[in-house]
Design a protein around this motif. Structure first.
Motif: not given
Length: 277
Positions: A227-249
């Motif tokens: 998607t050429s979305d550099a906002a998703r390249t922040g590593g483990l921290n970004d991935a955890l924040v995004a997944v937690a904010g997707s409904g898993l909490g």
């Protein structure tokens, strides 16, 4: 050609003798101690993130070593961790060279596993070394900037996609190791039945949770490449924040925190139980 083969055979024999030296085995086992400590600290960071603290450190290896460096004599401890990871990486390289089962395919499959693990410990050791000497810790923003620059380079998205798929496959592989209990073959299990069960459970939980989180990071990198979305390249921290904010909490973050802490406990046990022959 025969002279080259003879020199290789002598080098291999020297490496085999080196692996039998007691103090070298102690140095190699110290790498598992450093690895266990890192996993415990990542679990603590994930728990702080779950608590919703505004000033919670980022969840990554640099922040984990930063916490250790803040302790009394922390710089020395982080430097020792860097050396221990390097020693374990070298040991795994040698183990890969020495691994020679009859089946050629199995030989190279296992060698790739050894050398891939070695590369991971090299990276961790370099991160620890940077923190030990006081270099600026890499932040999520810096990781995103690096991802953005990579996406702007011709062919960079392909490189990022390959990296994401590689990380994803490593995560899936760790989950598979947990499911089939493949890790049991790499350790000497205790004789007491309760202790054997405890070690196996720690290994299953640790490998499974680590595998899931690493796979999530790989998936985010792959999506960023597509998607050429550099906002998703922040590593483990970004991935955890995004997944937690997707409904898993925050419950998801707590599970991750506990899982990484369990993985740390298993790695500390592995320092004593690992097969080094």
């Amino acid at each position: 050609m025969s002279g080259v083969l003879r020199r290789f055979a002598r080098a291999r024999a020297d490496a085999q003798r080196a692996t039998r030296v007691p103090w070298l085995r102690v140095v190699a086992r110290s790498g598992y101690i450093a690895s266990g400590l890192l996993r415990l600290l990542i679990g603590v960071l994930a728990l702080l993130l779950a608590a919703g603290l505004d000033d919670a450190p980022e969840v990554n290896a640099a922040s984990a070593f930063g916490l250790l460096r803040a302790a009394p004599a922390g710089g020395v401890l982080v430097a020792i961790a860097a050396g221990a990871n390097g020693a374990l990486a070298l040991w795994l390289v040698v183990q890969g060279v020495l691994y020679r089962p009859p089946a050629l395919l199995e030989r190279w499959r296992q060698r790739i596993v050894y050398w891939s693990r070695s590369a991971v410990y090299v990276v961790i050791g370099l991160i620890a070394l940077r923190v030990a000497i006081g270099a600026r810790q890499s932040s999520v923003d810096a990781d995103r900037a690096a991802g953005r620059r990579l996406l702007e380079v011709p062919g960079g998205s392909v490189v990022l996609l390959l990296l994401g798929l590689t990380v994803l496959s490593i995560g899936v592989g760790m989950v598979w190791v947990a499911i089939v209990r493949r890790f049991v073959g790499t350790i000497h299990l205790p004789e007491a039945p309760w202790a054997r069960r405890a070690v196996v459970v720690l290994g299953i939980v640790g490998y499974a949770v680590q595998g899931v989180t690493i796979a999530v990071v790989g998936g985010f990198l792959a999506v960023a490449a597509v998607t050429s979305d550099a906002a998703r390249t922040g590593g483990l921290n970004d991935a955890l924040v995004a997944v937690a904010g997707s409904g898993l909490g925050r419950g998801f973050l707590v599970v991750v925190a506990v899982g990484w802490a369990v993985a740390g406990a298993y790695a500390l046990l592995r320092a004593r139980l690992a097969r080094l022959d």
